[in-house]
Write a protein that holds these residues in place. Structure first.
Motif, mmCIF file in Angstrom:
data_model
loop_
_atom_site.group_PDB
_atom_site.id
_atom_site.type_symbol
_atom_site.label_atom_id
_atom_site.label_comp_id
_atom_site.label_asym_id
_atom_site.label_seq_id
_atom_site.Cartn_x
_atom_site.Cartn_y
_atom_site.Cartn_z
ATOM 1 N N LYS A 125 -10.275 1.827 -2.891
ATOM 2 C CA LYS A 125 -8.984 1.205 -3.188
ATOM 3 C C LYS A 125 -7.956 1.698 -2.172
ATOM 4 C CE LYS A 125 -9.947 1.062 -8.161
ATOM 5 N NZ LYS A 125 -9.578 1.601 -9.488
ATOM 6 N N GLY A 126 -8.222 1.425 -0.931
ATOM 7 C CA GLY A 126 -7.352 1.897 0.134
ATOM 8 C C GLY A 126 -8.031 1.690 1.473
ATOM 9 N N ASP A 179 -11.275 5.473 -6.270
ATOM 10 C CA ASP A 179 -9.853 5.768 -6.141
ATOM 11 C C ASP A 179 -9.609 6.438 -4.789
ATOM 12 O OD1 ASP A 179 -7.086 6.213 -7.547
ATOM 13 O OD2 ASP A 179 -7.613 8.144 -6.656
ATOM 14 N N TYR A 180 -8.647 5.928 -4.052
ATOM 15 C CA TYR A 180 -8.428 6.388 -2.671
ATOM 16 C C TYR A 180 -8.065 7.868 -2.598
ATOM 17 C CZ TYR A 180 -6.311 6.742 1.978
ATOM 18 O OH TYR A 180 -5.987 7.127 3.262
ATOM 19 N N ASN A 227 0.817 -1.217 0.000
ATOM 20 C CA ASN A 227 0.000 0.000 0.000
ATOM 21 C C ASN A 227 0.848 1.264 0.000
ATOM 22 O OD1 ASN A 227 -1.156 -1.937 2.526
ATOM 23 N ND2 ASN A 227 -2.469 -1.744 0.723
ATOM 24 N N SER A 259 -0.820 9.072 -8.943
ATOM 25 C CA SER A 259 -2.133 9.593 -9.356
ATOM 26 C C SER A 259 -1.969 10.653 -10.435
ATOM 27 C CB SER A 259 -2.870 10.190 -8.155
ATOM 28 O OG SER A 259 -3.257 9.180 -7.254
ATOM 29 N N ILE A 287 0.107 3.717 -3.345
ATOM 30 C CA ILE A 287 -0.836 4.815 -3.119
ATOM 31 C C ILE A 287 -0.041 6.082 -2.853
ATOM 32 C CG2 ILE A 287 -2.781 5.638 -1.737
ATOM 33 C CD1 ILE A 287 -3.531 2.777 -1.185
#
Length: 558
Positions: free
Chosen positions: A374-375, A429-430, A232, A241, A236
């Motif tokens: 997603k997180g 999306d986180y 993670n 992004s 992330i």
């Protein structure tokens, strides 16, 4: 006089909602039907009370730095991924540190939540609860529902012809706690999510054989990424992004699939995504090895059952099955609401930013934690609660309900007609979702400004993992320890691993050293140039899409 807020549930999102109320000088009262905090994270030997609990062997699939409360980091000696007992300890520490237990009424069931006659003027609610057979009624200025996703087991027996003739044991994963009692049996697990993978792996150590049936297949992620760092924390990140906004999604998916198949070929292992199905992901470090060793056998969908066997879509038959475990998820509901609010709250399209129901004249009801992300769900629910409490106080505004309801109804009709795709079941999306909620509060960090004021911190915020502390750097709820928490997050990550100290040899300066020295000024200049043109991202993405599509097609054909 402080506004009174009812908080329903004292799980992960419930205790953070209590704290957010206290932080905003609101007066919370939390109703929890069990005898302790933690919700599904509090392990019990059975599920006779009807509540969903974790199984004994569960290990978190989001690492500690990415899944902590934003102003309360885990202790540095906590493992990066922890069992349910350790994670529950953290929740208890959080509640005790901020003195939240005094706001909770345990063994209390919420019977009904209804709008008061003057709701359009006051936004108030009547809440009826029951404790040890005695009912109580109270008036609240706002309500936060923190009951989560995992309420009612989804057991689709009607979708499996012959299941009622099956003579073996049938259970839902909600009933599964420990592997004892399944030794030497032939077990069929239906459903391949995180739970299905975990249970299949655990039972494969003692069962005669485990069969794992999936309709769609899945991509399998490990908890550790390159160099052994938590997955993670490596993926992330804000700069990823940023890249994702520039490059075509098909190209990014191609890269991702190649990387995942490099670990093991998903098609060879019977795990590849069925054509036409949406890609999904699970976290499981052991499933590939179990398939490789033959203790787990992958199977297609079950077509029908007989008294002792299962017939699969590919025509194969597995005989002498002793147990069928359905890991087919849960449904959520709000039995304490009246219609039409009860039905509307189950449709995410009618929840503004997945929090506020659209049909209410007053924004005094917040649904916390009803989202797929997603997180870290924990981090998102905390931010939702911070936003909701400020909306209750009138410090944050949301658009008029009539306007939002009209737009959502129109979108629902377009989805029914097949004009647009229904994305409400997709995982969000986180970073995009967290930034969206943070912008509503005023806590979203400004990267260009941060590079001007604090280049070292900005480097970690943009290039490092997007940890929850980033949303405590500025704005309401700012935490003085946020900067240090970000700069020391890798120390806490590595601390539990450093149990055998090896003398370090002298190393030459690495490329990362020079990047850290010169990267910030270069990046800042690049960001300023990019910000000058709002069309930049669109132009680059369109150009790359045109150029990459033929290339990707040729690769797939080759």
């Amino acid at each position: 006089m402080a506004k009174k807020v009812a908080v329903i549930g004292a799980g992960v999102s419930g205790i953070s909602s209590i704290k957010c109320c206290v932080d905003e000088d609101l007066e919370p009262t939390c109703f929890e039907r069990s005898d302790g905090i933690g919700g599904l994270w509090k392990f019990t030997e059975s599920s006779k009370d009807g509540m969903t609990r974790v199984y004994k062997s569960l290990v978190t699939n989001v690492c500690k730095e990415m899944s902590c409360y934003s102003d309360f980091p885990f202790h540095e000696d906590y493992p990066n991924f922890m069992n349910q007992e350790k994670f529950w300890d953290y929740l208890q520490e959080f509640a005790e540190h901020f003195d939240l237990l005094k706001y909770i009424q345990f063994k209390t069931t919420v019977c009904s939540i209804t709008k008061r006659p003057d709701f359009s003027e006051t936004g108030q609610w009547d809440v009826v609860t029951e404790t040890e057979g005695k009912q109580n009624r109270a008036v609240f200025d706002a309500v936060m529902v923190c009951t989560g996703h995992f309420l009612n087991p989804h057991l689709p027996l009607e979708a499996f012809p012959g299941i009622h003739k099956f003579k073996g044991q049938i259970l839902h994963s909600q009933e599964y706690k420990i592997p004892e009692g399944f030794q030497g049996k032939r077990i069929l697990v239906i459903g391949l999510g995180n739970t299905g993978g975990d249970i299949a792996v655990e039972l494969s150590r003692t069962a005669a054989q485990v069969l794992l049936s999936t309709r769609t297949g899945t991509w399998v992620l490990g908890r550790s990424a390159d160099w052994g760092y938590p997955f993670n924390m490596m993926v992330i990140r804000r700069y990823y992004s940023f890249i994702a906004q520039v490059l075509p999604s098909r190209f990014l998916n191609w890269i991702q699939e190649r990387k995942l198949n490099k670990r093991f070929n998903h098609e060879d292992y019977g795990l590849s995504i069925t054509k036409g199905k949406t890609a999904k992901f699970i976290v499981n470090d052991e499933l590939p090895n179990c398939i490789l060793c033959g203790t787990i056998t992958m199977k297609t969908s079950v077509m029908e059952f007989t008294e002792t066997s299962a017939v699969f879509e590919d025509g194969t038959v597995e005989e002498n099955i002793d147990v069928v475990i359905f890991t087919t998820g849960y449904t959520f509901s709000f039995p304490f609401f009246e219609e039409p609010l009860k039905s509307l709250c189950t449709k995410k399209i009618f929840l503004y930013k997945h929090v506020f129901p659209l049909n209410l004249e007053r924004a005094t009801l917040a649904i916390i934690g009803l989202l797929s992300l997603k997180g870290s769900i924990l981090s998102a629910t905390e931010l939702q609660a911070r936003w909701a409490t400020r909306v209750f106080k009138g410090l944050c505004k949301i658009p008029p309900s009539q306007k939002l309801m009209m737009a959502a109804t129109e979108k629902e009709q377009l989805i029914k007609r097949g004009v647009i795709k229904d994305t409400n079941k997709d995982k969000l999306d986180y970073i995009a979702y967290m930034d969206d909620i943070a912008a509503c509060i005023g806590t979203k960090p400004s990267i260009p400004l941060l590079f001007l004021k604090d280049p070292r911190l900005a480097w970690e915020v943009f290039f490092g993992p997007c940890t929850p502390y980033q949303y405590r750097l500025v704005g309401p709820g700012k935490w003085d320890g946020a900067r240090n928490a970000i700069l020391t997050q890798w120390d806490r990550t590595l601390k539990p691993l450093k149990t055998r100290i090896v003398p370090d040899s002298s190393k030459p300066a690495s490329m990362s050293h020079y990047l850290k020295a010169w990267g910030a000024p270069i990046l800042l200049a690049s960001l300023l140039l990019i910000c000058k043109s709002s069309l930049f991202l669109k132009l680059v993405r369109d150009k790359l899409q045109d150029r990459m599509s033929p290339y990707l097609v040729s690769l797939w054909r080759g």
